[in-house]
Design a protein around this motif. Structure first.
Motif, short mmCIF file in Angstrom:
data_model
loop_
_atom_site.label_atom_id
_atom_site.label_comp_id
_atom_site.label_asym_id
_atom_site.label_seq_id
_atom_site.Cartn_x
_atom_site.Cartn_y
_atom_site.Cartn_z
N SER A 63 44.26 37.76 36.50
CA SER A 63 44.37 36.79 35.34
C SER A 63 43.33 37.17 33.94
CB SER A 63 43.98 35.30 35.72
OG SER A 63 44.59 34.94 36.89
N ASN A 64 42.66 38.20 34.31
CA ASN A 64 41.49 38.57 33.35
C ASN A 64 41.50 40.18 32.79
OD1 ASN A 64 39.68 35.81 32.65
ND2 ASN A 64 40.09 35.76 34.82
N MET A 65 42.50 40.45 33.16
CA MET A 65 42.74 41.97 32.79
C MET A 65 42.96 41.98 31.30
SD MET A 65 42.99 44.27 35.51
CE MET A 65 44.39 45.29 35.25
N LYS A 72 45.91 42.37 24.57
CA LYS A 72 46.31 43.76 25.15
C LYS A 72 45.46 44.01 26.20
CE LYS A 72 47.39 46.37 20.73
NZ LYS A 72 46.45 47.15 19.96
N GLN A 73 46.01 44.84 27.39
CA GLN A 73 45.63 44.99 28.76
C GLN A 73 44.39 45.86 28.42
OE1 GLN A 73 46.47 44.20 32.13
NE2 GLN A 73 47.42 42.76 30.97
N ARG A 74 43.28 45.74 29.13
CA ARG A 74 41.96 46.55 28.63
C ARG A 74 41.95 47.79 29.68
NH1 ARG A 74 38.16 41.35 27.95
NH2 ARG A 74 38.90 40.67 29.86
N ARG A 75 41.51 48.76 29.12
CA ARG A 75 41.48 50.25 30.10
C ARG A 75 40.54 49.89 31.39
NH1 ARG A 75 39.79 55.22 28.32
NH2 ARG A 75 38.18 54.46 26.73
N ILE A 76 40.96 50.46 32.22
CA ILE A 76 40.35 50.53 33.67
C ILE A 76 39.27 51.56 33.71
CG2 ILE A 76 40.61 50.90 36.07
CD1 ILE A 76 43.30 49.26 35.81
N LYS A 77 38.17 51.28 33.97
CA LYS A 77 37.01 52.40 34.31
C LYS A 77 37.17 52.76 35.76
CE LYS A 77 33.27 54.69 34.21
NZ LYS A 77 33.17 55.96 33.78
N SER A 95 35.18 45.13 43.15
CA SER A 95 34.97 44.46 41.64
C SER A 95 35.62 45.35 40.51
CB SER A 95 33.51 44.58 41.69
OG SER A 95 33.13 44.08 40.23
N LEU A 96 36.50 45.06 39.85
CA LEU A 96 37.22 45.95 38.85
C LEU A 96 36.29 45.99 37.65
CD1 LEU A 96 39.85 47.34 37.79
CD2 LEU A 96 40.42 45.25 36.99
N ARG A 97 36.04 47.15 37.15
CA ARG A 97 35.32 47.33 35.76
C ARG A 97 36.37 47.80 34.71
NH1 ARG A 97 31.40 51.37 36.80
NH2 ARG A 97 30.02 50.74 35.45
N LEU A 98 36.18 47.23 33.79
CA LEU A 98 37.04 47.58 32.42
C LEU A 98 36.27 48.09 31.11
CD1 LEU A 98 39.40 44.40 32.51
CD2 LEU A 98 39.91 46.58 33.57
N PHE A 111 32.43 46.74 31.40
CA PHE A 111 31.95 45.26 31.98
C PHE A 111 32.82 45.01 33.53
CE2 PHE A 111 35.44 42.34 31.21
CZ PHE A 111 36.09 43.36 30.56
N SER A 112 32.10 44.41 34.32
CA SER A 112 32.85 43.82 35.60
C SER A 112 33.60 42.59 35.39
CB SER A 112 31.63 43.77 36.73
OG SER A 112 32.31 43.01 37.88
N VAL A 113 34.78 42.57 35.76
CA VAL A 113 35.78 41.33 35.45
C VAL A 113 35.04 40.21 36.22
CG1 VAL A 113 38.04 40.23 35.41
CG2 VAL A 113 37.66 42.71 34.93
N LEU A 114 34.80 40.49 37.37
CA LEU A 114 34.15 39.28 38.26
C LEU A 114 33.05 38.62 37.68
CD1 LEU A 114 35.10 40.48 41.86
CD2 LEU A 114 36.32 39.04 40.27
N LYS A 115 32.03 39.27 36.77
CA LYS A 115 30.73 38.79 36.43
C LYS A 115 30.99 37.54 35.66
CE LYS A 115 26.44 40.13 35.25
NZ LYS A 115 25.43 40.31 36.28
#
Ligand SMILES: [Zn+2]
Length: 268
Positions: A63-65, A72-77, A95-98, A111-115
């Protein structure tokens, strides 16, 4: 007899997913224990916690991509893992980083989405129980008691309990900074206040405690308890030579009990 324990996860489209937690063989003969054993209850709690948090984290991440400004969708690191400690076990969460969006002031920032959902790696309830129990009994007994009844992480010991308690205490001290040092207003303003509740009573006592580091020296501890007729009692304590704001601490405690400026207080 066989008891199958499952968790049914239903998404917002009412689609169900069933996951098996455990299958228990339970007899009803003499010598068989009635109901769940402590080990079984700890295992079930830990498994449930794991499934629930992992699904919540996945849902939060999905829900927070997108960028909240331009959608816009943020790029995945890439992915990291984070360990989240709770009363019902430690959960390892992907933990997904974007990358921040190009419309952001810092587009290169990762940044980490879950933060934003889990700013700390320890749940508030775990901190609450550790701090509450450790204020009654020793750090070591607290850690042992928690290991006995809850599926907390096996590495939890007296040192981790102490560190968490100190963290909570420092946060409470910071919160005290902005609190008033004395009653605001004057006697004329206080006379206009509504009729106060029954008087508050504050009992104060003190004692000398031997220093842990230097066994030859003692220090004085002041402790007290505030009794109200309408709210639960509250306790306080401080070391007079170290505490820089004992007056603020006592006033904050009395305010929390609903003290009015025109209320009678008896100190004993
Ligand atoms: Zn954007």
């Amino acid at each position: 007899m066989r008891f199958k324990i499952q968790v049914v996860i239903e998404n917002e489209h009412q689609q169900e997913q069933i996951q098996n937690i455990v299958c228990l063989e339970k007899g009803s003969h003499q010598g068989h224990c009635a109901g769940l054993s402590l080990i079984e209850s700890k295992y079930i709690l830990k498994e449930l916690q794991q499934r629930i948090i992992l699904h919540q984290a996945e849902d939060y991440t999905n829900s927070n991509m997108a960028c909240p400004c331009c959608q816009k969708q943020r790029r995945i690191k890439g992915y990291n893992t984070m360990q989240y400690k709770t009363l019902f076990g430690t959960v390892v969460i992907p933990s997904l980083r974007l990358y921040e969006c190009a419309c952001s002031e810092e587009p290169a920032k990762i940044f980490s989405v879950l933060k934003s959902w889990l700013p700390e790696h320890i749940s508030p309830e775990l901190q609450y129980i550790e701090t509450k129990w450790a204020s009654y009994i020793s750090y070591e007994r607290t850690a042992a008691l928690m290991q006995d009844v809850l599926p907390v992480h096996a590495t939890q010991n007296a040192v981790t309990v102490r560190n968490h308690l100190h963290k909570v205490a420092k946060r409470q001290e910071r919160e005290l900074e902005g609190k008033p040092l004395c009653l605001s207003g004057c006697a004329n303003d206080w006379a206009k206040l509504p009729k106060p509740d029954k008087p508050l009573t504050v009992g104060i006592d003190g004692g000398y405690v031997r220093s842990w580091r230097d066994k030859q020296t003692n220090f004085e501890v002041i402790v007290g308890k505030s009794f109200s007729k309408i709210k639960p009692s509250k306790r306080f304590g401080f070391v007079q030579v170290l505490d820089s704001k004992p007056q603020r601490r006592l006033l904050h405690l009395l305010n929390e009990q609903g003290m009015q400026a025109n209320q009678q207080i008896t100190f004993r």
